[in-house]
Design an enzyme around this catalytic site. Sequence first.
Site, PDB file in Angstrom:
ATOM      1  CB  THR A  64      12.026   1.623 -35.095  1.00  0.00           C
ATOM      2  OG1 THR A  64      11.844   2.367 -33.909  1.00  0.00           O
ATOM      3  CG2 THR A  64      11.410   0.251 -34.960  1.00  0.00           C
ATOM      4  CE  LYS A  68      14.959   5.381 -35.151  1.00  0.00           C
ATOM      5  NZ  LYS A  68      14.402   6.645 -34.675  1.00  0.00           N
ATOM      6  CG  ASP A 105      13.587   9.868 -36.518  1.00  0.00           C
ATOM      7  OD1 ASP A 105      12.468   9.429 -36.861  1.00  0.00           O
ATOM      8  OD2 ASP A 105      14.508   9.137 -36.111  1.00  0.00           O
ATOM      9  N   GLY A 130      18.991  15.951 -23.455  1.00  0.00           N
ATOM     10  CA  GLY A 130      19.520  14.645 -23.854  1.00  0.00           C
ATOM     11  C   GLY A 130      20.550  14.773 -24.957  1.00  0.00           C
ATOM     12  CB  ALA A 131      23.857  14.407 -25.333  1.00  0.00           C
ATOM     13  N   GLY A 132      21.731  11.714 -26.706  1.00  0.00           N
ATOM     14  CA  GLY A 132      21.817  10.389 -27.321  1.00  0.00           C
ATOM     15  C   GLY A 132      21.401  10.445 -28.781  1.00  0.00           C
ATOM     16  CG  LEU A 218      11.825  14.295 -30.079  1.00  0.00           C
ATOM     17  CD1 LEU A 218      11.876  15.656 -29.423  1.00  0.00           C
ATOM     18  CD2 LEU A 218      13.225  13.869 -30.500  1.00  0.00           C
ATOM     19  N   GLY A 242       5.029  13.515 -29.059  1.00  0.00           N
ATOM     20  CA  GLY A 242       5.579  13.217 -30.379  1.00  0.00           C
ATOM     21  C   GLY A 242       4.694  12.416 -31.319  1.00  0.00           C
TER      22      GLY A 242
HETATM   23  P1  ATR Z   1      18.157   7.536 -27.653  1.00  0.00           P
HETATM   24  O1  ATR Z   1      18.715   6.781 -28.821  1.00  0.00           O
HETATM   25  O2  ATR Z   1      16.680   7.328 -27.434  1.00  0.00           O
HETATM   26  O3  ATR Z   1      18.534   8.970 -27.662  1.00  0.00           O
HETATM   27  P2  ATR Z   1      20.238   6.973 -25.785  1.00  0.00           P
HETATM   28  O4  ATR Z   1      21.247   7.160 -26.868  1.00  0.00           O
HETATM   29  O5  ATR Z   1      20.387   5.831 -24.827  1.00  0.00           O
HETATM   30  O6  ATR Z   1      18.793   6.827 -26.368  1.00  0.00           O
HETATM   31  O7  ATR Z   1      20.194   8.350 -24.954  1.00  0.00           O
HETATM   32  C1  ATR Z   1      19.318   8.551 -23.902  1.00  0.00           C
HETATM   33  C2  ATR Z   1      19.454   9.999 -23.429  1.00  0.00           C
HETATM   34  O8  ATR Z   1      18.476  10.237 -22.416  1.00  0.00           O
HETATM   35  C3  ATR Z   1      20.796  10.327 -22.805  1.00  0.00           C
HETATM   36  O9  ATR Z   1      21.133  11.646 -23.111  1.00  0.00           O
HETATM   37  C4  ATR Z   1      20.514  10.162 -21.301  1.00  0.00           C
HETATM   38  O10 ATR Z   1      21.375  10.907 -20.475  1.00  0.00           O
HETATM   39  P3  ATR Z   1      22.846  10.319 -20.065  1.00  0.00           P
HETATM   40  O11 ATR Z   1      23.665  10.355 -21.314  1.00  0.00           O
HETATM   41  O12 ATR Z   1      23.331  11.248 -19.036  1.00  0.00           O
HETATM   42  O13 ATR Z   1      22.576   8.924 -19.562  1.00  0.00           O
HETATM   43  C5  ATR Z   1      19.135  10.732 -21.239  1.00  0.00           C
HETATM   44  N1  ATR Z   1      18.344  10.300 -20.068  1.00  0.00           N
HETATM   45  C6  ATR Z   1      17.776   9.078 -19.849  1.00  0.00           C
HETATM   46  N2  ATR Z   1      17.061   9.061 -18.699  1.00  0.00           N
HETATM   47  C7  ATR Z   1      17.177  10.336 -18.177  1.00  0.00           C
HETATM   48  C8  ATR Z   1      16.655  10.958 -17.001  1.00  0.00           C
HETATM   49  N3  ATR Z   1      15.875  10.303 -16.118  1.00  0.00           N
HETATM   50  N4  ATR Z   1      16.972  12.263 -16.794  1.00  0.00           N
HETATM   51  C9  ATR Z   1      17.758  12.940 -17.679  1.00  0.00           C
HETATM   52  N5  ATR Z   1      18.276  12.396 -18.804  1.00  0.00           N
HETATM   53  C10 ATR Z   1      17.980  11.102 -19.056  1.00  0.00           C
END
Ligand code: ATR
Length: 278
Positions: A64, A68, A105, A130-132, A218, A242
């Site tokens: 986790t 990952k 997941d 989100g795109a992470g 999630l 989630g």
């Molecule tokens: P994870 O592995 O959990 O996906 P990550 O790769 O750090 O974590 O990605 C976090 C995602 O949450 C990103 O898409 C981030 O947006 P940015 O790329 O613009 O930073 C998004 N995110 C985090 N806090 C946010 C908020 N308050 N509002 C909108 N998007 C948020």
Amino acid sequence: MSQVDQYAVFGSPIKHSKSPRIHKLFAEQTQQAMQYSAELVLAEQFSGAVNAFFAQGGRGLNCTVPLKELAWEYADLRTERAELAKAVNTLAFQGDGHILGDNTDGIGLVADIQNNHAISLQQKRILILGAGGASRGIILPIMGEVPVSITVVNRTVAKAVTLANEFKHKGAITGCGYADLAGQSFDLILNATSASLSDELPPLAAGLLAEQGSCYDLAYANKATAFVHWGHEQQAIKSLDGLGMLVEQAAEAFYVWRGVRPYTAAVIQMLEAERNLS
Ligand code: ATR
């Protein structure tokens, strides 16, 4: 190592992980002789800890946050869903000595939404916030359910566009910014941002959720997340978090390791009941 098959979850932080509890319940239910522990492992300790675990006869690991991506690199075989996710949450020792990397997941999310909550993804317009890494992990299994479209929206627009481009050979997907959503509506909105962890809400305009639409975060917490609240305010038919996905991704990992699929409903009910008490 003892003769009972050993499994563990590695991560940091790990103290509050529900995985040992879930796998113990699965093992009891399916009468599998196995042990499952939680180990605090930092990123810099990862490869040493995994080498030692398998060298001592360990059979499988869950990985986790923040491990990952490292687990993805470690695996010498990967399922397609893990390959495209670029993240692995399940490592499985294979008879021939290879270590298989999988990502359960996305399939866990799909199972919770469709089987536990009776929300079909087929022919639906789906918005992923989100795109992470969390978004990357769920896209391929969602595409497998043949939605009409997937839109990935992100504050940092370029990341959404890049992510969508990586999957567009697999199905209909586009990436955009929040302002670009004006005038559109979606049947299902999935929150895969990390915003819930700090009780924040992505910048969502009213009207994004179609009539009869649902919301799914999630993340999970002991109280409703800001996004789950938003879903209720938008008159979502269902606005879920989630917890079910957590149990379902564990069930899929259990299946990868043991070839037996545990029943999840009773485990989810138990965790829900405990949460309501807390
Ligand atoms: P994870 O592995 O959990 O996906 P990550 O790769 O750090 O974590 O990605 C976090 C995602 O949450 C990103 O898409 C981030 O947006 P940015 O790329 O613009 O930073 C998004 N995110 C985090 N806090 C946010 C908020 N308050 N509002 C909108 N998007 C948020």
